[in-house]
Design a protein around this motif. Structure first.
Motif, PDB file in Angstrom:
ATOM      1  N   ASN A  52     -21.125 -31.862  -6.712  1.00  0.00           N
ATOM      2  CA  ASN A  52     -20.965 -33.290  -6.425  1.00  0.00           C
ATOM      3  C   ASN A  52     -19.475 -33.589  -6.311  1.00  0.00           C
ATOM      4  OD1 ASN A  52     -23.858 -33.946  -6.776  1.00  0.00           O
ATOM      5  ND2 ASN A  52     -23.459 -33.413  -8.922  1.00  0.00           N
ATOM      6  N   ILE A  53     -19.123 -34.611  -5.549  1.00  0.00           N
ATOM      7  CA  ILE A  53     -17.729 -34.853  -5.172  1.00  0.00           C
ATOM      8  C   ILE A  53     -17.256 -36.232  -5.620  1.00  0.00           C
ATOM      9  CG2 ILE A  53     -16.200 -35.236  -3.178  1.00  0.00           C
ATOM     10  CD1 ILE A  53     -17.844 -33.181  -1.658  1.00  0.00           C
ATOM     11  N   ASN A  54     -16.017 -36.285  -6.062  1.00  0.00           N
ATOM     12  CA  ASN A  54     -15.324 -37.549  -6.300  1.00  0.00           C
ATOM     13  C   ASN A  54     -14.107 -37.634  -5.402  1.00  0.00           C
ATOM     14  OD1 ASN A  54     -14.073 -39.876  -7.300  1.00  0.00           O
ATOM     15  ND2 ASN A  54     -13.256 -38.851  -9.112  1.00  0.00           N
ATOM     16  N   THR A  55     -14.059 -38.670  -4.559  1.00  0.00           N
ATOM     17  CA  THR A  55     -12.848 -38.964  -3.782  1.00  0.00           C
ATOM     18  C   THR A  55     -12.514 -40.452  -3.881  1.00  0.00           C
ATOM     19  OG1 THR A  55     -14.227 -39.207  -1.788  1.00  0.00           O
ATOM     20  CG2 THR A  55     -13.113 -37.090  -2.108  1.00  0.00           C
ATOM     21  N   THR A  56     -12.937 -41.086  -4.979  1.00  0.00           N
ATOM     22  CA  THR A  56     -12.814 -42.535  -5.095  1.00  0.00           C
ATOM     23  C   THR A  56     -11.785 -42.971  -6.134  1.00  0.00           C
ATOM     24  OG1 THR A  56     -15.101 -42.829  -4.393  1.00  0.00           O
ATOM     25  CG2 THR A  56     -14.078 -44.680  -5.545  1.00  0.00           C
ATOM     26  N   VAL A  57     -11.925 -42.498  -7.367  1.00  0.00           N
ATOM     27  CA  VAL A  57     -11.053 -42.989  -8.436  1.00  0.00           C
ATOM     28  C   VAL A  57     -10.914 -41.925  -9.520  1.00  0.00           C
ATOM     29  CG1 VAL A  57     -12.965 -44.091  -9.675  1.00  0.00           C
ATOM     30  CG2 VAL A  57     -10.631 -44.940  -9.996  1.00  0.00           C
ATOM     31  N   ILE A  58      -9.741 -41.853 -10.126  1.00  0.00           N
ATOM     32  CA  ILE A  58      -9.469 -40.909 -11.209  1.00  0.00           C
ATOM     33  C   ILE A  58      -9.130 -41.676 -12.484  1.00  0.00           C
ATOM     34  CG2 ILE A  58      -7.889 -39.120 -12.045  1.00  0.00           C
ATOM     35  CD1 ILE A  58      -9.677 -38.034  -9.916  1.00  0.00           C
ATOM     36  N   ASP A  59      -9.767 -41.290 -13.575  1.00  0.00           N
ATOM     37  CA  ASP A  59      -9.440 -41.858 -14.889  1.00  0.00           C
ATOM     38  C   ASP A  59      -8.163 -41.183 -15.392  1.00  0.00           C
ATOM     39  OD1 ASP A  59      -9.249 -42.757 -17.452  1.00  0.00           O
ATOM     40  OD2 ASP A  59     -11.247 -42.096 -18.087  1.00  0.00           O
ATOM     41  N   ARG A  60      -7.092 -41.942 -15.542  1.00  0.00           N
ATOM     42  CA  ARG A  60      -5.803 -41.377 -15.947  1.00  0.00           C
ATOM     43  C   ARG A  60      -5.543 -41.477 -17.437  1.00  0.00           C
ATOM     44  NH1 ARG A  60      -1.094 -43.184 -12.020  1.00  0.00           N
ATOM     45  NH2 ARG A  60      -1.681 -45.273 -12.748  1.00  0.00           N
ATOM     46  N   GLY A  61      -6.567 -41.885 -18.194  1.00  0.00           N
ATOM     47  CA  GLY A  61      -6.436 -41.888 -19.645  1.00  0.00           C
ATOM     48  C   GLY A  61      -6.169 -43.262 -20.226  1.00  0.00           C
ATOM     49  N   PRO A  62      -6.230 -43.363 -21.566  1.00  0.00           N
ATOM     50  CA  PRO A  62      -6.052 -44.646 -22.270  1.00  0.00           C
ATOM     51  C   PRO A  62      -4.712 -45.298 -21.946  1.00  0.00           C
ATOM     52  CG  PRO A  62      -6.865 -42.937 -23.759  1.00  0.00           C
ATOM     53  CD  PRO A  62      -6.487 -42.243 -22.496  1.00  0.00           C
ATOM     54  N   GLY A  63      -4.779 -46.595 -21.695  1.00  0.00           N
ATOM     55  CA  GLY A  63      -3.560 -47.353 -21.465  1.00  0.00           C
ATOM     56  C   GLY A  63      -2.976 -47.214 -20.080  1.00  0.00           C
ATOM     57  N   ARG A  64      -3.616 -46.444 -19.220  1.00  0.00           N
ATOM     58  CA  ARG A  64      -3.103 -46.257 -17.859  1.00  0.00           C
ATOM     59  C   ARG A  64      -4.130 -46.774 -16.860  1.00  0.00           C
ATOM     60  NH1 ARG A  64      -0.779 -40.480 -16.587  1.00  0.00           N
ATOM     61  NH2 ARG A  64       0.247 -41.747 -14.998  1.00  0.00           N
ATOM     62  N   SER A  65      -3.655 -47.380 -15.801  1.00  0.00           N
ATOM     63  CA  SER A  65      -4.565 -47.870 -14.772  1.00  0.00           C
ATOM     64  C   SER A  65      -5.223 -46.693 -14.060  1.00  0.00           C
ATOM     65  CB  SER A  65      -3.802 -48.724 -13.764  1.00  0.00           C
ATOM     66  OG  SER A  65      -2.795 -47.951 -13.121  1.00  0.00           O
ATOM     67  N   GLU A  66      -6.404 -46.921 -13.528  1.00  0.00           N
ATOM     68  CA  GLU A  66      -7.105 -45.854 -12.823  1.00  0.00           C
ATOM     69  C   GLU A  66      -6.351 -45.472 -11.559  1.00  0.00           C
ATOM     70  OE1 GLU A  66     -10.887 -47.641 -12.210  1.00  0.00           O
ATOM     71  OE2 GLU A  66     -10.269 -48.752 -10.434  1.00  0.00           O
ATOM     72  N   GLY A  67      -6.442 -44.207 -11.200  1.00  0.00           N
ATOM     73  CA  GLY A  67      -5.812 -43.729  -9.975  1.00  0.00           C
ATOM     74  C   GLY A  67      -6.760 -43.877  -8.806  1.00  0.00           C
ATOM     75  N   ARG A  68      -6.337 -44.623  -7.795  1.00  0.00           N
ATOM     76  CA  ARG A  68      -7.183 -44.856  -6.637  1.00  0.00           C
ATOM     77  C   ARG A  68      -6.983 -43.747  -5.602  1.00  0.00           C
ATOM     78  NH1 ARG A  68     -11.257 -48.069  -7.608  1.00  0.00           N
ATOM     79  NH2 ARG A  68     -11.475 -48.200  -5.337  1.00  0.00           N
ATOM     80  N   LEU A  69      -8.085 -43.283  -5.030  1.00  0.00           N
ATOM     81  CA  LEU A  69      -8.087 -42.221  -4.025  1.00  0.00           C
ATOM     82  C   LEU A  69      -8.518 -42.798  -2.675  1.00  0.00           C
ATOM     83  CD1 LEU A  69      -9.795 -39.509  -6.265  1.00  0.00           C
ATOM     84  CD2 LEU A  69      -7.354 -39.729  -5.729  1.00  0.00           C
TER      85      LEU A  69
END
Length: 245
Positions: free
Chosen positions: A100-117
């Motif tokens: 399965n594939i993710n090309t949408t968003v990455i969780d960058r960890g607590p206190g950081r905004s999500e990484g958009r793809l």
């Protein structure tokens, strides 16, 4: 990685091409082992023959060298979703054990905004409706993860039977080609299994670069090194040189 991805298109007639690494592999295949391969891009180009690697699906080179240019709805409704395309070729930011594939968003960890793809593009429909799917991406724990941060595109879902249950037409991912080797889904469990490594790579290297307990085939093959002709064709593509007959 790119050469082996191109070789994986052997015997294919039509390929729905994702941009980036899949595009490099598909164009290399057309210049080497599969000169009659018809390259289709979701922007509406049929039979594109670019003289260099396209920058995006909207690159004018794709339209200028195509056999035909049609609307995006026609590409999806008539060609793709009707099951008229042999192979879909995709990249990914994250892949899990069932391809399965993710090309949408990455969780960058607590206190950081999500990484958009870049997002889904046509990948969900490509994976759903092409006869089979090939994937190509670099191999690291950042890319090969235990759990996707977001499911953009269904490969084999959570295992056998999921594709049929969801009504997906195609066979789904049949190979994931990386810079370390090749993984293929187990026929019974649909879980990715390491079947081949590239020359100079070791099985422990691949295990270390994978974010789950990777299954290893009973016999792991070694891929053939690139030929001089393959390397020359790839270099010409990357430099913008035109080696078309």
């Amino acid at each position: 990685m790119t050469v082996n991805a191109a070789r994986a298109l052997s015997g294919s007639r039509t390929c729905f091409v994702g941009i980036g690494l899949p595009s490099a592999a598909a164009n290399l295949a057309r210049r080497t082992s599969e000169p009659d391969l018809v390259l289709i891009y979701e922007s509406g180009t049929l039979g594109s023959k670019p003289s260099r690697l396209p920058l995006s699906i909207g690159d004018g080179e794709l339209a200028a060298t195509a056999d035909a240019v049609v609307s995006v709805p026609e590409i999806f409704n008539y060609w793709l979703q009707a099951g008229r395309i042999d192979v879909g070729f995709l990249g990914a930011a994250q892949v899990d054990r069932f391809a399965n594939i993710n090309t949408t968003v990455i969780d960058r960890g607590p206190g950081r905004s999500e990484g958009r793809l870049p997002g889904a593009g046509g990948a969900p429909e490509i994976a759903a409706s092409c006869g089979k799917v090939l994937m190509v991406l670099r191999h690291s724990r950042r890319n090969f993860v235990e759990k996707l941060d977001f499911v953009t595109t269904v490969g084999h879902g959570s295992g056998p039977g999921d594709r049929a249950r969801l009504g997906l037409l195609g066979e789904g991912p049949v190979a994931v080609i990386t810079d370390l080797g090749v993984l293929r889904p187990d026929p019974e469990t649909a879980e990715l299994v390491l079947t081949e490594i590239h020359p100079g790579v070791t099985v422990p290297q691949v295990i270390e670069a994978t974010g789950w307990k990777l299954r290893i085939a009973d016999t792991v093959g070694v891929t053939e090194p690139p030929t001089q002709a393959e390397l020359a064709a790839l270099r010409a593509l990357k430099s913008g040189g035109d080696t078309r007959a």
